[in-house]
Design a protein around this motif. Structure first.
Motif, short mmCIF file in Angstrom:
data_model
loop_
_atom_site.label_atom_id
_atom_site.label_comp_id
_atom_site.label_asym_id
_atom_site.label_seq_id
_atom_site.Cartn_x
_atom_site.Cartn_y
_atom_site.Cartn_z
N LEU A 185 0.84 -1.21 0.00
CA LEU A 185 0.00 0.00 0.00
C LEU A 185 0.86 1.25 0.00
O LEU A 185 1.98 1.24 0.51
CB LEU A 185 -0.89 0.01 1.25
N TRP A 229 -5.32 -7.82 1.22
CA TRP A 229 -5.26 -6.58 0.44
C TRP A 229 -5.17 -6.92 -1.05
O TRP A 229 -4.11 -6.76 -1.67
CB TRP A 229 -4.05 -5.73 0.87
N ARG A 285 -1.46 5.33 3.26
CA ARG A 285 -2.56 4.44 3.65
C ARG A 285 -2.21 3.55 4.85
O ARG A 285 -3.07 2.84 5.36
CB ARG A 285 -2.95 3.53 2.48
#
Length: 176
Positions: free
Chosen positions: A54, A112, A58
């Protein structure tokens, strides 16, 4: 060595998850310093779990907590680097068992999915420790292969952040 006129292959704010392999440094550092662009930006010998992860903006306390819990569910393990492998123009060490590294990658991607390995460029995750990037890798491979095997212990996963000039460790997540 990097210079201000050499564009970075990385973007500020990028992150990665890696397993550092300091046991391999005596064998690979000489070659990585000369022929692995990531070494010039502060990346040690490692096996990548996920790049890119990420964006740094974030990564908050919740993400760090989730990463800590995710990696704590996986046991630490021994990795043996007994042979070299090749991608086009890249020489690397092959970690065995590779499945343990793949399991770590799959666990992160399951949580994710917006962060596929290497931006989804490749169909298969192939764990590796990059030694050199270039055209004439045969002589390097002969020298490296003569010094193998290297046995290392995967004890943790490191979250690394690129600040625009260098990679820095942001957090470390122990494996069980």
């Amino acid at each position: 060595m990097t210079t201000s006129s050499t564009p970075s292959p990385f973007a500020a704010g990028e992150t990665s998850l890696i397993v550092k392999m300091p046991e391999a440094e005596p064998i690979v550092s000489r070659w990585r310093e000369r022929f692995d662009p990531s070494a010039a930006y502060g990346v040690p010998a490692h096996v990548t779990i996920l790049y890119p992860f990420l964006e740094h903006a974030r990564i908050d306390g919740r993400v760090v907590t989730e990463l800590r819990e995710l990696f704590a569910a996986h046991p630490s393990f021994e990795a043996r680097f007994g042979r070299c492998g090749r991608f086009p123009g890249i020489l690397y060490l092959v970690p065995e068992p590779e499945r343990r590294f793949i399991a770590l990658t799959e666990a992160v991607v399951a949580r994710w999915p917006e962060a596929p390995p290497y931006r989804g460029q490749f169909d298969e995750v192939i764990p590796h420790l990059t030694v050199a990037d270039g055209d004439d890798l045969d002589a390097i491979e002969v020298e490296i292969a003569a010094r193998l095997p290297v046995v290392a212990r995967a004890r943790s996963v490191s979250l690394e952040v690129f600040d625009g000039e260098r990679w820095h460790q942001h957090a470390v997540f122990p494996l069980r």
